[in-house]
Design a protein around this motif. Sequence first.
Motif, PDB file in Angstrom:
ATOM      1  N   MET A  61       1.093  -1.264  -0.193  1.00  0.00           N
ATOM      2  CA  MET A  61      -0.070   0.172  -0.158  1.00  0.00           C
ATOM      3  C   MET A  61       0.685   1.292  -0.344  1.00  0.00           C
ATOM      4  O   MET A  61       1.978   1.152   0.167  1.00  0.00           O
ATOM      5  CB  MET A  61      -0.896   0.484   1.314  1.00  0.00           C
ATOM      6  CG  MET A  61      -0.473   0.125   2.564  1.00  0.00           C
ATOM      7  SD  MET A  61      -1.752   0.056   4.116  1.00  0.00           S
ATOM      8  CE  MET A  61      -1.659  -2.083   4.005  1.00  0.00           C
ATOM      9  N   PRO A  62       0.461   1.994  -0.193  1.00  0.00           N
ATOM     10  CA  PRO A  62       0.945   3.189  -0.329  1.00  0.00           C
ATOM     11  C   PRO A  62       2.645   3.904   0.920  1.00  0.00           C
ATOM     12  O   PRO A  62       2.765   4.841   0.812  1.00  0.00           O
ATOM     13  CB  PRO A  62       0.144   4.724  -0.532  1.00  0.00           C
ATOM     14  CG  PRO A  62      -0.786   4.031  -0.937  1.00  0.00           C
ATOM     15  CD  PRO A  62      -1.201   2.773  -0.514  1.00  0.00           C
ATOM     16  N   VAL A  63       2.106   3.441   1.514  1.00  0.00           N
ATOM     17  CA  VAL A  63       3.042   3.604   3.380  1.00  0.00           C
ATOM     18  C   VAL A  63       3.366   2.083   3.785  1.00  0.00           C
ATOM     19  O   VAL A  63       4.105   2.812   4.645  1.00  0.00           O
ATOM     20  CB  VAL A  63       2.317   4.302   4.416  1.00  0.00           C
ATOM     21  CG1 VAL A  63       1.138   6.025   3.963  1.00  0.00           C
ATOM     22  CG2 VAL A  63       0.541   3.386   5.066  1.00  0.00           C
ATOM     23  N   PHE A  64       2.811   1.183   3.097  1.00  0.00           N
ATOM     24  CA  PHE A  64       3.901  -0.050   3.201  1.00  0.00           C
ATOM     25  C   PHE A  64       4.782  -0.800   2.246  1.00  0.00           C
ATOM     26  O   PHE A  64       3.665  -1.688   1.290  1.00  0.00           O
ATOM     27  CB  PHE A  64       2.629  -0.711   4.304  1.00  0.00           C
ATOM     28  CG  PHE A  64       3.180  -2.020   4.868  1.00  0.00           C
ATOM     29  CD1 PHE A  64       3.968  -2.303   5.478  1.00  0.00           C
ATOM     30  CD2 PHE A  64       2.717  -3.806   3.960  1.00  0.00           C
ATOM     31  CE1 PHE A  64       4.341  -3.052   6.414  1.00  0.00           C
ATOM     32  CE2 PHE A  64       3.312  -4.288   5.377  1.00  0.00           C
ATOM     33  CZ  PHE A  64       3.790  -5.046   6.460  1.00  0.00           C
ATOM     34  N   TYR A  65       5.434  -1.023   2.679  1.00  0.00           N
ATOM     35  CA  TYR A  65       6.830  -1.759   1.631  1.00  0.00           C
ATOM     36  C   TYR A  65       7.323  -3.112   2.732  1.00  0.00           C
ATOM     37  O   TYR A  65       8.060  -3.406   3.727  1.00  0.00           O
ATOM     38  CB  TYR A  65       8.013  -0.626   1.504  1.00  0.00           C
ATOM     39  CG  TYR A  65       8.765  -1.201   0.662  1.00  0.00           C
ATOM     40  CD1 TYR A  65       8.467  -1.971  -0.844  1.00  0.00           C
ATOM     41  CD2 TYR A  65       9.451  -2.668   1.087  1.00  0.00           C
ATOM     42  CE1 TYR A  65       9.166  -2.215  -1.479  1.00  0.00           C
ATOM     43  CE2 TYR A  65      10.555  -2.729  -0.226  1.00  0.00           C
ATOM     44  CZ  TYR A  65      10.761  -2.930  -1.470  1.00  0.00           C
ATOM     45  OH  TYR A  65      11.201  -3.621  -2.659  1.00  0.00           O
ATOM     46  N   ALA A  66       7.032  -3.980   2.176  1.00  0.00           N
ATOM     47  CA  ALA A  66       7.201  -5.337   2.311  1.00  0.00           C
ATOM     48  C   ALA A  66       7.689  -6.431   1.404  1.00  0.00           C
ATOM     49  O   ALA A  66       7.437  -6.353   0.497  1.00  0.00           O
ATOM     50  CB  ALA A  66       5.994  -5.750   4.073  1.00  0.00           C
ATOM     51  N   GLY A  67       8.582  -7.391   2.554  1.00  0.00           N
ATOM     52  CA  GLY A  67       8.543  -8.883   2.336  1.00  0.00           C
ATOM     53  C   GLY A  67       8.528  -9.981   2.782  1.00  0.00           C
ATOM     54  O   GLY A  67       9.011  -9.958   3.811  1.00  0.00           O
ATOM     55  N   TYR A  68       8.344 -11.276   2.410  1.00  0.00           N
ATOM     56  CA  TYR A  68       7.859 -12.077   3.632  1.00  0.00           C
ATOM     57  C   TYR A  68       8.750 -13.346   3.298  1.00  0.00           C
ATOM     58  O   TYR A  68       8.651 -14.143   1.745  1.00  0.00           O
ATOM     59  CB  TYR A  68       6.180 -12.434   2.967  1.00  0.00           C
ATOM     60  CG  TYR A  68       6.080 -11.377   3.232  1.00  0.00           C
ATOM     61  CD1 TYR A  68       4.717 -10.553   4.361  1.00  0.00           C
ATOM     62  CD2 TYR A  68       5.229 -10.644   2.589  1.00  0.00           C
ATOM     63  CE1 TYR A  68       3.914  -9.760   4.756  1.00  0.00           C
ATOM     64  CE2 TYR A  68       4.259  -9.271   2.639  1.00  0.00           C
ATOM     65  CZ  TYR A  68       3.446  -9.201   3.810  1.00  0.00           C
ATOM     66  OH  TYR A  68       3.064  -7.758   4.681  1.00  0.00           O
ATOM     67  N   VAL A  69       8.769 -13.807   4.112  1.00  0.00           N
ATOM     68  CA  VAL A  69       9.611 -15.144   3.928  1.00  0.00           C
ATOM     69  C   VAL A  69       9.504 -16.386   5.431  1.00  0.00           C
ATOM     70  O   VAL A  69       8.026 -16.442   5.576  1.00  0.00           O
ATOM     71  CB  VAL A  69      11.520 -15.301   4.367  1.00  0.00           C
ATOM     72  CG1 VAL A  69      11.654 -14.649   3.164  1.00  0.00           C
ATOM     73  CG2 VAL A  69      11.695 -14.820   5.301  1.00  0.00           C
ATOM     74  N   ARG A  70       9.570 -17.387   4.909  1.00  0.00           N
ATOM     75  CA  ARG A  70       9.179 -18.570   5.845  1.00  0.00           C
ATOM     76  C   ARG A  70      10.582 -18.907   6.368  1.00  0.00           C
ATOM     77  O   ARG A  70      11.513 -19.455   5.485  1.00  0.00           O
ATOM     78  CB  ARG A  70       8.833 -20.035   5.904  1.00  0.00           C
ATOM     79  CG  ARG A  70       7.274 -19.804   5.514  1.00  0.00           C
ATOM     80  CD  ARG A  70       6.112 -20.383   5.503  1.00  0.00           C
ATOM     81  NE  ARG A  70       4.579 -19.722   5.664  1.00  0.00           N
ATOM     82  CZ  ARG A  70       4.115 -19.899   6.130  1.00  0.00           C
ATOM     83  NH1 ARG A  70       4.146 -20.202   7.452  1.00  0.00           N
ATOM     84  NH2 ARG A  70       2.598 -19.581   5.995  1.00  0.00           N
ATOM     85  N   ASP A  71      11.152 -18.937   7.658  1.00  0.00           N
ATOM     86  CA  ASP A  71      12.259 -19.734   7.964  1.00  0.00           C
ATOM     87  C   ASP A  71      12.273 -21.420   7.689  1.00  0.00           C
ATOM     88  O   ASP A  71      11.403 -22.146   7.424  1.00  0.00           O
ATOM     89  CB  ASP A  71      12.616 -19.283   9.519  1.00  0.00           C
ATOM     90  CG  ASP A  71      12.123 -19.967  10.347  1.00  0.00           C
ATOM     91  OD1 ASP A  71      11.203 -20.971   9.834  1.00  0.00           O
ATOM     92  OD2 ASP A  71      12.294 -19.454  11.961  1.00  0.00           O
ATOM     93  N   LEU A  72      13.494 -21.413   8.406  1.00  0.00           N
ATOM     94  CA  LEU A  72      13.752 -23.689   7.513  1.00  0.00           C
ATOM     95  C   LEU A  72      13.333 -23.676   9.226  1.00  0.00           C
ATOM     96  O   LEU A  72      13.114 -25.228   8.404  1.00  0.00           O
ATOM     97  CB  LEU A  72      15.412 -23.126   8.826  1.00  0.00           C
ATOM     98  CG  LEU A  72      16.522 -22.321   7.499  1.00  0.00           C
ATOM     99  CD1 LEU A  72      18.012 -22.873   8.536  1.00  0.00           C
ATOM    100  CD2 LEU A  72      16.765 -22.480   6.739  1.00  0.00           C
ATOM    101  N   ASP A  73      12.009 -23.586   9.863  1.00  0.00           N
ATOM    102  CA  ASP A  73      11.384 -24.135  10.792  1.00  0.00           C
ATOM    103  C   ASP A  73      10.148 -23.882  10.249  1.00  0.00           C
ATOM    104  O   ASP A  73       9.036 -24.079  10.684  1.00  0.00           O
ATOM    105  CB  ASP A  73      11.467 -23.976  11.978  1.00  0.00           C
ATOM    106  CG  ASP A  73      12.883 -24.698  12.594  1.00  0.00           C
ATOM    107  OD1 ASP A  73      12.802 -25.774  12.544  1.00  0.00           O
ATOM    108  OD2 ASP A  73      13.651 -23.674  12.905  1.00  0.00           O
TER     109      ASP A  73
END
Length: 124
Positions: A100-112
């Motif tokens: 959204m205009p104010v939110f920049y993000a990236g997502y992952v799942r860790d090794l577990d």
Amino acid sequence: MIGYVTIGTNDLERACKFYDALLGEIGVKQLMGLDRIKFYGRNMGESMLAVCTPYDGKPQSPGNGNMVAIPAGSRENVDRLYAKARELGATDEGAPGERMPVFYAGYVRDLDGNKLCFYEMKLG
């Protein structure tokens, strides 16, 4: 408001190697720990992330709908943390981008399988 968030692992040594390398990218380090739990943060007076083996001795499993959001401080750091996590073996859950205009993000799942979000939020 939040003292610390705890996520589980089935292999504490492997998880610590992952989080030592990943969180070191933003000046976070392991502050303290016991046999089954390690706490990460910048200092003891701020919010922390704890990684632990389950107290009940049963296998770890990621909670459906649970996620740990880590403020990255900048879009560049979001990109860097996302890339570092992937380099360390994390799986993609959403490449960095503007949500959204104010939110920049990236997502992952860790090794577990625990879901992590690296973000930058700019409010007014």
